[in-house]
Design a protein around this motif. Structure first.
Motif, PDB file in Angstrom:
ATOM      1  N   ARG A  80     -12.560  -0.051   2.300  1.00 50.32           N
ATOM      2  CA  ARG A  80     -13.044   0.454   3.480  1.00 50.32           C
ATOM      3  C   ARG A  80     -13.256   2.256   2.993  1.00 50.32           C
ATOM      4  N   TYR A 109     -13.814  -1.265  14.566  1.00 49.85           N
ATOM      5  CA  TYR A 109     -12.741  -0.922  13.507  1.00 49.85           C
ATOM      6  C   TYR A 109     -12.300   0.720  14.267  1.00 49.85           C
ATOM      7  N   LYS A 136     -12.227  -7.323   5.975  1.00 49.00           N
ATOM      8  CA  LYS A 136     -13.309  -7.711   4.782  1.00 49.00           C
ATOM      9  C   LYS A 136     -12.577  -7.422   3.238  1.00 49.00           C
ATOM     10  N   GLU A 142     -14.898  -9.018  12.041  1.00 43.47           N
ATOM     11  CA  GLU A 142     -14.950  -8.056  12.994  1.00 43.47           C
ATOM     12  C   GLU A 142     -16.289  -7.175  12.910  1.00 43.47           C
ATOM     13  N   THR A 154      -9.241  -3.003   7.178  1.00 41.02           N
ATOM     14  CA  THR A 154     -10.484  -3.669   7.202  1.00 41.02           C
ATOM     15  C   THR A 154     -10.089  -4.996   7.122  1.00 41.02           C
ATOM     16  N   THR A 167     -17.980  -3.744  12.375  1.00 38.42           N
ATOM     17  CA  THR A 167     -17.170  -2.512  11.824  1.00 38.42           C
ATOM     18  C   THR A 167     -17.193  -1.416  13.203  1.00 38.42           C
ATOM     19  N   SER A 168     -18.154  -1.570  14.229  1.00 42.23           N
ATOM     20  CA  SER A 168     -17.999  -0.702  15.475  1.00 42.23           C
ATOM     21  C   SER A 168     -16.612  -1.023  15.940  1.00 42.23           C
ATOM     22  N   SER A 201     -11.472   4.194  14.163  1.00 47.63           N
ATOM     23  CA  SER A 201     -11.801   5.301  13.380  1.00 47.63           C
ATOM     24  C   SER A 201     -10.771   5.881  12.640  1.00 47.63           C
ATOM     25  N   ALA A 235      -7.327  -3.851  11.771  1.00 47.52           N
ATOM     26  CA  ALA A 235      -8.451  -2.934  11.930  1.00 47.52           C
ATOM     27  C   ALA A 235      -8.978  -2.779  13.067  1.00 47.52           C
ATOM     28  N   ASP A 236      -8.994  -3.926  14.000  1.00 45.72           N
ATOM     29  CA  ASP A 236      -9.643  -3.802  15.533  1.00 45.72           C
ATOM     30  C   ASP A 236      -8.802  -3.154  16.356  1.00 45.72           C
TER      31      ASP A 236
END
Ligand code: SAM
Ligand code: SF4
Length: 335
Positions: free
Chosen positions: A83, A52, A30, A47, A28, A49-50, A54, A273-274
């Motif tokens: 997370r 990130y 965040k 970013e 994450t 969250t969509s 999975s 995370a992205d």
């Protein structure tokens, strides 16, 4: 090029002959803190969250890395414990063939209630960031952090059986450099390993802290006037050089990305995370995997793509010559 490393597994060598065996996995961007050297005050550029990856996507990428010889993973962030469902990810990672070392870097704020379940899921080693033992100073550095919660988290980690537990202290002139002996004593009393770290000019916050930079040779000299120290060794394969305090089991590490960089032996890359692979903390070289993952790429093609990405790893960081180059915050890549 693929070669065999000493545990009998294959390890991919990059363009400069370095074996890449370690991924720092940011789950994450965040965080529940806002350390002033890491994230700008009021920062909102997170970013969605969509974007990130999975847990299933992370598992696929890490499986590809493992096929190329990566066997160590460190969960980081932002703050990894924010997370949701993190132990589920740890369980998935621990089942990937060849991954034999899963660790985590955390600010420990949420550790007290999660230490046992994380240990059971498969995390073996923990690094906890702790820059001050003075509650008010800690609150100022982290912009709101509660030191007692960190100490509770550390105690819970000890009870849960984590070993070693390493404390990471960023040493900053005029901010906390008067505490290096106090933090050493704290770690000695509790059986923690301590690592001092030099500040890095990454992102707008990292550049703010440049004036507080301390060459860790000075910290070593200060400790040498308090303790008898001899060269020490710690398992982990990281960039720290260690000194052992004579008459104790305690090792003190020095991580010196600026004063004595360790690029020639760098064995790691970062997965954000992205879904971007960051090939070097001190450079802009990245390779985006998310859209490929979401366009149905096969496992074989994914492995080949990751292999090509690793070849983009630059020879060395550019903190000294191009300190303004890195715009991303440290929280985006996880240190
Ligand atoms: N939130 C977790 C934590 O604080 O441990 C993990 C992520 S944090 C970005 C990882 C490490 O990066 C921390 O030890 C922190 O001290 C370090 N860090 C952040 N900004 C830095 C900077 N400008 N220079 C050097 N280290 C930095
Ligand atoms: Fe959060 Fe860690 Fe950055 Fe502090 S250093 S703001 S705890 S990500």
């Amino acid at each position: 090029m693929i070669s065999t490393h000493n545990s009998g597994k294959t390890a991919f060598s990059d363009s400069y002959g370095r074996k890449i065996e370690y991924v720092r996995l940011s789950v994450t961007d965040k965080c529940n803190l806002r350390c002033f050297y890491c994230m700008p005050e009021g920062f909102r550029g997170f970013e969605p969250t969509s974007n990130y990856l999975s847990f299933e996507e992370i598992e696929r990428v890490m499986t590809a890395f493992a096929a190329l010889g990566v066997h160590r993973v460190r969960l980081t962030g932002g703050e990894p414990l924010v997370r949701k469902g993190l132990p589920d990810l740890v369980q998935k990672l621990s089942k990937i063939p060849r991954i034999d070392d899963i660790s985590m870097s955390t600010n420990a704020l949420l550790l007290a209630s999660k230490a046992t379940v994380l240990k059971q899921a498969g995390i073996s080693r923990l690094n906890v960031s702790l820059d001050s033992l003075k509650p008010d100073r800690f609150r100022q550095i982290t912009r709101g952090g509660d030191l007692d919660r960190v100490i509770d988290g550390l105690e819970a980690a000890k009870m849960a059986g984590f070993s070693p537990i390493k404390i990471n202290m960023l040493v900053m002139k005029g901010i906390n450099d008067d505490e290096v002996v106090d933090v050493t004593e704290f770690c000695l009393e509790r059986g923690f390993t301590l690592r001092f770290i030099e500040t890095m000019p990454i992102g707008p916050s990292g550049r703010q802290v440049v004036d507080h930079y301390v060459d860790l040779e000075k910290v070593k000299d200060k400790l040498a006037s308090h303790y008898k120290m001899i060269p020490g060794v710690m398992p982990g394969g990281g960039p720290a050089s260690y000194m052992q305090i004579v008459g104790t089991d305690m090792c003190v590490g020095f991580i010196t990305p600026l004063s004595r960089h360790f690029c020639s032996s760098c064995n790691r890359v970062r997965l954000a995370a992205d879904g971007k692979i960051h090939l070097c903390l001190g450079n802009q070289h990245t390779f985006a995997l998310r859209s490929l993952l979401r366009s149905g790429i096969s496992d074989t093609a994914l492995e080949e793509t990751v292999r090509k990405a690793l070849l983009l790893k630059p020879r060395k960081h550019d903190f000294v010559n191009q300190p303004d180059e890195i715009e991303r915050t440290m929280s985006a890549t996880g240190g």
